[in-house]
Enzyme design. Sequence first.
Site, PDB file in Angstrom:
ATOM      1  N   HIS A   1      -4.703   2.764   6.032  1.00  0.00           N
ATOM      2  CA  HIS A   1      -3.982   3.370   5.015  1.00  0.00           C
ATOM      3  C   HIS A   1      -3.950   2.935   3.646  1.00  0.00           C
ATOM      4  O   HIS A   1      -3.611   3.561   2.624  1.00  0.00           O
ATOM      5  CB  HIS A   1      -2.265   3.319   5.348  1.00  0.00           C
ATOM      6  CG  HIS A   1      -1.530   4.528   5.138  1.00  0.00           C
ATOM      7  ND1 HIS A   1      -1.618   5.246   4.246  1.00  0.00           N
ATOM      8  CD2 HIS A   1      -0.523   5.054   6.016  1.00  0.00           C
ATOM      9  CE1 HIS A   1      -0.768   6.189   4.302  1.00  0.00           C
ATOM     10  NE2 HIS A   1       0.079   5.969   5.348  1.00  0.00           N
ATOM     11  N   SER A   2      -4.567   1.699   3.423  1.00  0.00           N
ATOM     12  CA  SER A   2      -4.918   1.203   2.189  1.00  0.00           C
ATOM     13  C   SER A   2      -5.723   2.122   1.360  1.00  0.00           C
ATOM     14  O   SER A   2      -5.866   1.899   0.249  1.00  0.00           O
ATOM     15  CB  SER A   2      -5.369  -0.112   2.154  1.00  0.00           C
ATOM     16  OG  SER A   2      -6.562  -0.376   2.838  1.00  0.00           O
TER      17      SER A   2
END
Length: 431
Positions: free
Chosen positions: A150-151
């Site tokens: 998700h980063s």
Amino acid sequence: MMTGDHVKASRSSHHDEVPLSPAARFFQAPRFNVYIIAIVGCKTRINTDVVNAGLEKTLVKHPRFSSKMVVDGNKYCKNKKWTQTKVNLEDHIIVPELDPNIEFPDRFVEDYVSNVTRTPLDLSKPLWELHLLNIKTSDAEAVGVFRIHHSMGDGASLISLLLACTRKTSDPEALPSVPVKKGAGSTFNSAAGFWWFFSAIWLFLRLIWNTMVDVLLFVATTLFLKDMKTPIKGAPGVELNVKKFVHRTVSFDDIKLVKNAMNMTVNDVVTGITQAGLSRYLNRRYIHSSCIGEEKKLDGQVKQSNSNIPKGIRLRTVILVNLRKSAGIQVAAAIIRRALSNITMAISGVVGAQEEISFYGHPIDYLAPTIYGFPMSLVVHYQSYANKMTISLSVDPSVIPDPHELCNDIEESLKLIRHAVVNKGFVKDVV
């Protein structure tokens, strides 16, 4: 899925290193290791060579998908950056050899995806991978499974990027079209101006009041306000448990029918059917410890006379949006994680293509994205695609052992609401 931290492409050859955005650092914080899973059902078997060639020309050229994360500094001050690197597709494309005669292919795919999440992605490479499963399931001829940290970006931007790798099935050269929210009209006249002015003041005052209430509730949730213990509330440490991912496809036309009849938004409808589905599911889960039609104490709560669900139950859901720059993001991550731990579940949704599309020549039947790594045992995600809406559940099977039943309840709730809308004459039935 969080919105607000869009994936940005840097075209300058002089910027091989890019600092992590606040949102990216948030998702890299300790005990907040969040991943996006996107399951793609295809109408044909997947040609691995064709997919590899397509990725080389598109996704691999995007800076974020061709960058790895590096960490400089010491334990007291770590500086994380995205650094451009050479992508070897063999490190990112996994094609297992599968028995075409697997007895329960749907269950196999569910178990396969769960097992994929048991190990983190290798930080020495770009944080994404694609599994190609040439196995026929009940709703697809083959399945692709994207796993992306998700980063690398928010859910909406990453799904948009994946859609950019597709083309319309009806026109192999055309990008898919995604609906755009229509703005309010600009019609204005002096007669309505007076009322418009006071309406604007009233809406502004309501905004201030709701903001104050929301801030107070967030602070209270962080400090002490917890959801009740229910059959779907995870225990501390739930984010570390292996998750199970299931999905169900329903008619998007049915959702739009209810939306138009009730003058709502699509978000209103999917929130409503989620609440109704959860009520059906919880009522059934509570049935073993209470009797229908009687009042009885249950975990210190009085249950309703016509339901097995306790009165005054506190069960909240969360949607996180617009993460902005702030100092000391590791402190912010700890605060938000504490708040999320006291909330039961999350709901998210992404708008998809309006027509059928193909992934490097492979027609797509459905797209089912979701996430894992949040400190909660249930995440519900809605993904529109053509005339379909896919409901994806990410669950802790030790808390929710029967997620397909929950899918059934949400689907049945949509059918009941649609029937009620038509039956009461709000709209004519569409055959």
